[in-house]
Motif scaffolding. Structure first.
Motif, PDB file in Angstrom:
ATOM      1  N   ALA A   1      44.774  48.824  41.978  1.00 56.44           N
ATOM      2  CA  ALA A   1      44.187  49.486  43.247  1.00 56.44           C
ATOM      3  C   ALA A   1      43.316  48.013  43.924  1.00 56.44           C
TER       4      ALA A   1
ATOM      5  N   PHE B   1      41.783  49.805  37.310  1.00 60.55           N
ATOM      6  CA  PHE B   1      42.824  50.732  37.285  1.00 60.55           C
ATOM      7  C   PHE B   1      43.925  50.216  36.698  1.00 60.55           C
ATOM      8  N   GLN B   2      44.748  51.210  36.506  1.00 59.02           N
ATOM      9  CA  GLN B   2      46.022  51.122  35.479  1.00 59.02           C
ATOM     10  C   GLN B   2      46.894  50.418  36.823  1.00 59.02           C
ATOM     11  N   ASN B   3      46.787  50.895  37.994  1.00 61.26           N
ATOM     12  CA  ASN B   3      48.024  50.400  38.946  1.00 61.26           C
ATOM     13  C   ASN B   3      47.020  49.416  39.996  1.00 61.26           C
TER      14      ASN B   3
ATOM     15  N   GLU C   1      44.589  49.883  30.671  1.00 60.19           N
ATOM     16  CA  GLU C   1      45.619  48.868  30.337  1.00 60.19           C
ATOM     17  C   GLU C   1      45.554  47.551  31.002  1.00 60.19           C
TER      18      GLU C   1
ATOM     19  N   SER D   1      48.401  44.769  30.445  1.00 64.34           N
ATOM     20  CA  SER D   1      49.855  45.015  30.127  1.00 64.34           C
ATOM     21  C   SER D   1      50.825  44.132  30.816  1.00 64.34           C
TER      22      SER D   1
END
Ligand SMILES: Nc1ncnc2c1ncn2[C@@H]1O[C@H](COP(=O)(O)OP(=O)(O)OP(=O)(O)O)[C@@H](O)[C@H]1O
Ligand SMILES: Nc1ncnc2c1ncn2[C@@H]1O[C@H](COP(=O)(O)OP(=O)(O)OP(=O)(O)O)[C@@H](O)[C@H]1O
Ligand SMILES: [Mg+2]
Ligand SMILES: [Mg+2]
Lengths: 283, 375, 307, 361, 361
Positions: free
Chosen positions: E90, E86-88, E164, E167
């Motif tokens: 999680a 997940f991008q954040n 991502e 990143s």
């Protein structure tokens, strides 16, 4: 759109768990409807010896109780007490819950126990000395005494209920607010406040219920014009003397209606589940 | 009561210097009988009492509240209307003004003889304002009980034959329940009806036998009344007031009947006006005038009420005809002529002093109510 | 001269902050002042009262006037002693049931659907009933000629009215009716603070709804549930009016608060009442302490829902 | 350096531990007003910790921070007046984009109209005009990050702390935002401490780089110096000297301390440290050229990755060492080519110089 | 493409709206088993939305997804058996790093010993050995991101979705992790859909690129094609053609459709689209060389940024257009130099071709 809805339907159809849960809810609500219904119906009945319904209908029981206890005045007092207790206990309790949720420090356990005690120990023990203190300082016998006495169990209650809510909030959010120049007070009003609304609402509702239902402390500290509803209600139920059952029921209905109005007003303003996360809960 | 400063008759004026506001607290349902008397007094004596406030409360918690006020030197309750329970708790804890010190100001109430005996329970710390002979009586549904039991033994036999159909409420929570309990020793001929611990052996074994056929003990008298009304009970314990008033209120079918058991003694009951120590001299002075007023026959007649405390008046010479019109009507319709015969016919006994009552309740809880007896 | 002292003070401040002692603790002050001013004195008064048996009381006659006479009397008398067990037998199941039942229902109420608000409100409404209405309602509804028995009789499930009240079950029902909405409201609110993304992440890792619930939601909810249980338990433990009104107050539902009431308001033996109340508090404290001790071992940090 | 609001921020031996471990270990740094300092270092080296300490969000375990001679390390964050972009954004979930950005202005009691104007400017700056009414939960990752940036700079604070503020933006937007940050920094004279993992970003933005490794400073200096003259093997590795060849120092080579040129086996390089018997030669992939020249060697091409105009090539030397090359020439796996690298681009470190984090197997 | 577990994943007109707005608008894409597809596009263009739809976390507003002929868009995520970063991140806040990574294995009921081994391998892979017992809240940003990666790949799912994933890692670690991802992809034959904002990453990892803009596909193709032959001005802008010069098409120039060479004012370029009267020439900064040559022009250097071996230069043409150059020559602001660019590196688009997101003022 249609696929999405289909998905939902199919999932619902697939899960026996869901049916079980809803079934249990419906069962509970039916029982509840029976319990409440029986009282409401009786309170409007002329006489109800047996049979499905009373033999006749009347609203005079409401009139008699209303007059006997001067309920108009009592309701106003109850409302004042309840609101004051809710507001003050939140104002005092939430910051304390915050400190307890965010910090571990020596002596925290002792403090926790001290905060738990007013909830654990029945008012039988401390009610009279508490009332004495309040009378001594000329606080009891009027509204202020009732409010202060009710705050004793209410404040720890708020602390206990709110602690997990505060733990759930990421401290980074507060840090961000501080970096924007927000002082502690602002953080409480503008950052934590809105995020804690479901918690504070829950706490408020529960305190409201407890305060309106708190007989002993209220009785001990109330004056003749600062009685609350529960004192009247307990009187009508358990004091010596003969009262029509319907009158008691009418009083109980008034009590419940009063609470219900407060609850619905509270839930109108804030929905306990309406929350920021809901935005994330896409469908 | 540490903080309560004591007044002496010398420093209590005959009439208050300024009209007082009187806070009356009623823990016995007494206002139903006496409110009219008080209101009339206030109306006719504005110089004595300018305003009166009424509070209803339950008896058990009252002493605590008065104690708190007295300890703080802040007594706000001017007059208490109570039954024997809070009266004696207050006497024990020295909460009440010794009204005997002011006997001259109260005049000499012309109590009926049994009422006079009840007044003695106050030990000089309160004034009896209403009285009734109470019970124990049994009330039954004539549709299902054609011939009511006439003796305790018959009652037991009937209960055995009709299990779960006889009911009386838990004595600690019920007037008729406790009257039944206190009346049994007389009916059964126990050795000392005044000593529940040592003198009630017949009563206790009778109750333990009876409990086998009793389904359960409601926590309120009114529940026994509704059970009688809805047919789940056919015989219940009652008193004169609990017989007349619920029928007047429509709680119980008007046609239900009462009976007494052989060997019946009335176990009388009364209510009192008491003054908490620590009230101001003015308030005490107003109280005394008020109480005196309440004991006049004209005012006493109001105690007939709706039969709630039938008959009600504590003093001699008060007849139904003196009662308000509405009272007369209710008594006419729901009262029982037989009471006028029964009341003088049976001996009267004062109810047990509070301490013994509590001991009796405790014993009842432990040995009868606890369900330890195998059913 | 002054500089090192200042530096030392600052270093001390850092060290204190490291141990969690900083200005934040000032937030505790109002609550502490409040509790100390209004509770500690009355509580200590009650506590010492429980060590001073009332002269002339039965306790003194039997067990002397030593400081522990009242406690001795309580534990020596099985009728009194057993109230602890009777109370636990009611309050533990009630507390557990309320919490356990509210979890799946609250769990169902996540997400959005039509009528959610209504259902929530209806489920929370019983909180407003109060003990009196609940008790009167139970007596009327479940009484021998109440609607429920009538229905059962008419349908033919039973041929004699079933007694639901004036026993253990009556009290348990009333504890559930008043306690469930309470637990539900709290659980629902605690649940709303858990980031739904976490469950989604678990789903992508192959966790079905039960596993997601079991391994993600439940552990994150557990600290809240612990508190919820404590509160419902405490409320149930101090049950009084309904134990008398719909229970069997001399027998199966003679809870400890009836004993305390009896001592305080019938016998007017305040020191015995205080002793019973202290015992009550101690028993509750043990249960609550166990639960909170367990809670302390759980993860209690941010759950993503609010940040 | 136009009109910076602060003139000197000193960090003296700033340390911060978590439990036993020091996440930041004696950081000494003096930042001048208007300076743009970039913190660089591998993941977990303590960059965010350093920013948090500066901001006042983490109490120090040790050390002190002084701003213009005044000790500030005991001041609470809100009284320091710094701005910060958090690595995980830490947006206020219950406020719209606009409210998030305007929060600081509200705290500073900026007049309503003025605040509204500044918020709109900031919204436009981070290109969120279409999303200004949304809540953070409704934004994409990059959009959230931009809100975080806008929220920090709208206040024009004396010191801005930025923790990887551009990591979730696409290349194009990143360039634009980078230019923006530079422009704001220059026009407002904001002193900036910037954490980034993007070398290019650090090099192009910063006046000075600070290289951290496990909480300890490795090198502080202007970008060019750090880039061309890394202080040790770790810094070299971190600054793109990806190839490390461990070779014996040729006898007699570069014995005098002043003698920069060192011969290692067949390679000639530039000495950066005192050496033992073996040394490590560090070379950047892009410093190789295909074709003959100084330090020529033959390599077998193994893997080729397309990277736009250039290719990333993995090759193996005759000695079996793996080499990473970045060349414009089009190569294919299996090719055998000669590559060369100028001696001044071959940095020679002692074999026991602090190494870059280990490569994975 | 060794032993991929799936053979074809088809997205047909997949759309997803939020309220009125379509975040993903009719995505058609067929992914072959073992393929590595990168989604590219500006911030907020719908990349994460696409991944979420694929994973089953967002119900589709429209369209269908089929896996090997079986419709899966109505399957709940846990039954699809895909992995996702997940991008954040999680991460599960209540589980240690190890437990986070092992969660999927536990769900799949992998034998304890086996699971433990695989978790340890994954922990080593993302270099978190020292932190395996920590909880997410105790990790740095980059460390958290690595946990997220390890958690997704430890399951070796048929399809991995990565949003991502690198990143927040420093350049060195990013290179290493990139290599790792590539290696795992190849050895396990995992089909991968990868979102990144890093062009280089996309170019070097992906078999195919998908360019999105406001939820709509702009171009799908292998990296080289997209890089060298962008389909429109938007793609060109996104792929690094930073300079855009709007110029009139010289009369008579390149009228025939087959004629690639176009003359615009003084520039000669390669036609990519049908043109109107004016056209836009797109040129990458790094395609300029200093010195005379084809398409030579004189420019004034305005800003110079150090970027390691190269310099980023902002210059202005005689016509007043701003140019971005990336050159090795050392230039200084104020210099006037001649730069040139080969005609095949000048792409010419119609002026009304979908443009890249607007530059900020
Ligand atoms: N819950 C939501 N409600 C409304 N709009 C949303 C929601 N979620 C996403 N969006 C919008 O949908 C668009 C696409 O979002 P998405 O997260 O897919 O972008 P992205 O391509 O991943 O961008 P980034 O690179 O910044 O992460 C964005 O403009 C975003 O604001
Ligand atoms: N609350 C904590 N408890 C224990 N260790 C922590 C805590 N916070 C951070 N750490 C550790 O401290 C070290 C430094 O963390 P920091 O966040 O400063 O790293 P960073 O340089 O910002 O890394 P990244 O580039 O990955 O964000 C890390 O190893 C991290 O695991
Ligand atoms: Mg960090
Ligand atoms: Mg995204």
């Amino acid at each position: 759109m249609s696929t999405a809805i289909m998905t939902e339907r199919r999932r619902l159809a697939l899960r026996p768990g869901a049916w079980l849960v809803w079934g249990a809810v419906v069962f509970f609500l039916l029982i509840l409807a029976g319990v409440v219904g029986a009282v409401v119906v009786d309170s409007f009945g002329t006489r109800w010896f047996s049979g499905w319904l009373p033999s006749g209908w009347t609203s005079r029981w409401y009139g008699t109780t209303w007059r006997e206890f001067d309920l108009g005045n009592v309701l106003v007092v109850t409302l004042e007490v309840a609101l004051a207790v809710v507001v003050v206990s939140l104002v005092v309790g939430v910051p304390a819950a915050y400190a307890l949720a965010r910090r571990t420090f020596p002596g925290k356990r002792v403090l926790m126990v001290a905060f738990m005690l007013p909830i654990l120990i029945p008012p039988i023990t401390y009610g009279v000395p508490l009332a004495t203190v309040l009378y001594k300082f000329h606080l009891a016998g009027k509204l202020s005494g009732v409010i202060l006495a009710n705050l004793v169990p209410a404040v720890p209650f708020v602390i206990l209920v709110m602690t997990p809510f505060i733990e759930q909030i990421d401290p980074k959010i507060e840090s961000a607010a501080r970096m924007c120049g927000a002082r502690t007070r602002v953080i409480f009003t503008r950052i934590l406040g809105p995020l804690l609304i479901p918690g504070m609402l829950a706490a408020a509702v529960l305190i409201l219920v407890r305060t309106v239902g708190m007989f002993e402390l209220t009785f001990l500290t109330a004056g003749s014009d600062s009685q609350t509803l529960v004192v009247a209600l307990y009187y009508s139920v358990s004091a010596a003397g003969i009262r029509a059952q319907q009158e008691i029921d009418a009083m109980a209905v008034i009590y419940t209606l009063f609470m219900l109005v407060l609850l619905v007003v509270a839930l109108r303003f804030v929905n306990p589940t309406q929350l920021v996360t809901q935005i994330k809960e896409r469908d | 009561g540490g903080g309560a400063k004591d007044l002496t008759p010398a420093n209590v004026p005959d009439s208050p210097k300024n009209p007082v506001t009187l806070n009356i607290i009623d823990v016995a349902g007494n206002l139903q009988l006496t409110k009219g008397m008080i209101d009339e007094f206030v109306k006719s004596h504005p110089k004595v009492i300018k305003k009166v406030t009424y509070t209803n409360a339950t008896a058990p918690e009252l002493p605590g509240k008065i104690k708190a006020q007295q300890s703080a030197g802040q007594v706000q309750i001017g007059l208490v209307l109570t039954g024997t329970d809070a009266l004696s708790a207050g006497i024990d804890q020295n909460l009440w003004v010794k009204t005997d010190d002011y006997a001259s100001r109260l005049g000499n109430p012309n109590y009926q003889a049994p009422a006079q005996k009840m007044q003695e329970l106050a030990e000089g710390h309160g004034v009896e304002v209403v009285y009734y002979p109470s019970g124990p009586l049994i009330e039954y549904n004539p549709k299902t009980v054609s011939k009511p039991p006439a003796t305790a033994e018959e009652l037991l036999a009937w209960a055995k034959a009709h299990p779960k159909k006889f009911q009386y409420a838990r004595p600690a929570n019920s007037g008729p329940g406790r009257t039944f309990l206190m009346g049994l020793p007389y009916i059964l001929g126990d050795s000392n009806p005044k000593d529940p611990k040592a003198g009630w052996s017949k009563t206790w074994s009778y109750l333990q036998e009876l409990t086998k056929y009793v389904d359960y003990y409601p926590s309120k008298t009114s529940e026994t009344m509704s059970n009688l009304a809805n047919g789940s009970a056919d015989i219940i314990a009652t008193t004169t007031g609990w017989d007349i008033n619920p029928r007047a209120l429509g709680q119980v079918p008007a046609g239900d009947k009462v009976a007494y058991l052989k060997g019946m003694h009335w176990v009388t009951d009364a209510q009192y006006a008491v003054v908490p120590r620590g009230v101001s001299a003015d308030v005490l002075s107003a109280d005394l005038q008020l109480i005196k007023w309440m004991l006049t026959p004209q005012q006493q007649a109001k105690a007939y009420d709706d039969g709630y405390f039938y008959p009600g008046p504590a003093v001699n010479g008060v007849t139904v005809q003196m009662a308000p019109q509405k009272s007369q009507q209710v008594i006419q319709q729901f009262g029982r002529p037989e009471y006028d015969q029964w009341i003088p016919k049976f001996p009267t006994e004062t109810s047990l002093p509070a301490k013994e009552q509590v001991a009796a309740f405790d014993q009842w809880d432990r040995t009868v109510g606890s369900g330890k007896v195998k059913k | 001269m002054a500089a090192p002292a200042t530096a030392g003070r600052i270093a001390l401040r850092h060290r204190l902050a490291d141990r969690g002692m900083d200005r934040t603790l000032l937030l505790l002050v109002p609550a502490v002042v409040f509790i100390v001013a209004l509770f500690i004195y009355p509580f200590v008064y009650g506590l010492q009262l429980s060590f001073q048996p009332q002269p002339g009381s039965e306790t003194v006659q039997r067990y002397g006037s030593g400081p522990f006479a009242d406690y001795h009397a309580f534990f020596a008398d099985s009728y009194l002693r057993n109230t602890i067990w009777t109370t636990l037998k009611l309050s533990l199941p009630a507390g557990l049931f309320n919490v356990i039942a509210s979890v799946p229902i609250a769990y169902r109420m996540r997400g959005r659907f039509r009528g959610k608000r209504t259902i929530t409100t209806i489920l929370v409404v019983p909180i407003t009933l109060g003990t009196v209405l609940t008790a009167e309602g139970l007596l009327a509804f479940m009484g021998p000629t109440g609607w429920l028995n009538r229905l059962l009789l008419d349908v033919g499930i039973v041929d004699h009215p079933v007694r639901f009240t004036h026993n253990y079950w009556g009290v348990l029902f009333s504890l559930i009716i008043s306690g469930f909405p309470f637990a539900f409201l709290l659980t629902l609110s605690y649940l709303s603070g858990i980031d739904p993304t976490l469950e989604r992440a678990a789903a992508t890792m192959g966790a079905g709804w039960w596993q997601r619930f079991r391994f993600i939601t439940l552990p994150l909810l557990a600290p809240g549930l612990a508190i919820t249980f404590c509160l419902t338990f405490v409320l149930a433990f101090s049950v009084f009016p309904s134990a008398v009104m719909v229970g069997d107050p001399s027998g199966t539902t003679r809870v400890i608060s009836i004993a305390a009431f009896h001592a305080a308001f019938e016998q007017y033996d305040y020191s015995m009442a205080s002793a019973i109340a202290m015992i009550m508090g101690a028993v509750e404290l043990i249960v609550v302490g166990l639960v909170l001790g367990w809670r302390a071992t759980l993860y209690r940090g941010a759950t993503g829902g609010k940040g | 350096m136009t009109g910076s609001k602060i003139s000197e921020l000193r960090l003296d031996h700033v340390s911060r531990g978590f439990g036993e471990v020091l996440a930041l270990d004696g950081l000494d740094l003096t930042i001048e007003g208007g300076e743009f300092v970039a913190l660089l270092g591998p993941s977990g080296c303590g960059k965010s910790t350093a920013l948090n300490c500066l901001a006042g969000l983490l109490p120090l375990t040790n050390g002190s921070i002084t701003l213009d001679g005044r000790r500030i390390d005991t001041l609470p964050p809100e009284q320091r007046g710094f701005g910060m972009v958090f690595q995980n954004y830490a947006l206020f979930p219950h406020m719209s984009v606009r409210a998030n950005i305007g929060f600081g202005l509200k705290m500073a009691k900026v007049a309503k109209a003025d605040a509204r104007r500044r918020v709109e400017e900031a919204v436009a700056l981070v290109q969120l005009g279409d999303h200004a009414a949304k809540f953070p939960g409704q934004l994409s990752g990059g959009q959230q990050q931009r809100v975080a940036i806008a929220r920090a700079i709208v206040m024009e604070p004396a010191l801005v702390l930025m923790d990887e503020p551009l990591s979730n933006l696409d290349a194009k937007l990143r360039l634009e935002m980078r230019t923006e940050i530079k422009r704001i920094h220059q026009t407002l004279g904001l002193t900036t401490v910037y954490v980034t993992h993007d070398q290019e970003e650090a090099l192009s933005l910063a006046d000075r780089l600070v290289l951290l490794r496990e909480g300890k400073v490795q090198q502080v200096g202007p970008p060019e110096t750090v880039y061309t003259e890394p202080a040790n093997r770790f810094v070299a590795g971190f600054m793109g000297y990806r190839n490390e060849l461990e070779l014996p120092v040729s006898p007699g080579s570069g014995t005098t301390a002043g003698d920069k040129t060192v011969v290692l086996g067949e390679l000639t390089g530039t000495r950066r440290e005192d050496l033992g018997e073996t040394a490590v030669a560090a070379i950047r992939p892009e410093d190789f050229t295909v074709g003959d020249g100084p330090n020529a060697m033959e390599v077998d091409v193994e893997v080729v990755e397309f990277q736009g105009r250039e290719q990333a090539v993995q090759a193996r030397t005759a000695g079996g060492d793996e080499l990473h090359l970045r060349v414009q020439a089009r190569l294919a796996p299996g090719d055998r080519v000669t590559v060369s690298v100028p001696p001044e681009r071959v940095l020679v470190f002692a074999a026991d110089s602090p190494a870059a984090p280990e490569e994975v197997a």
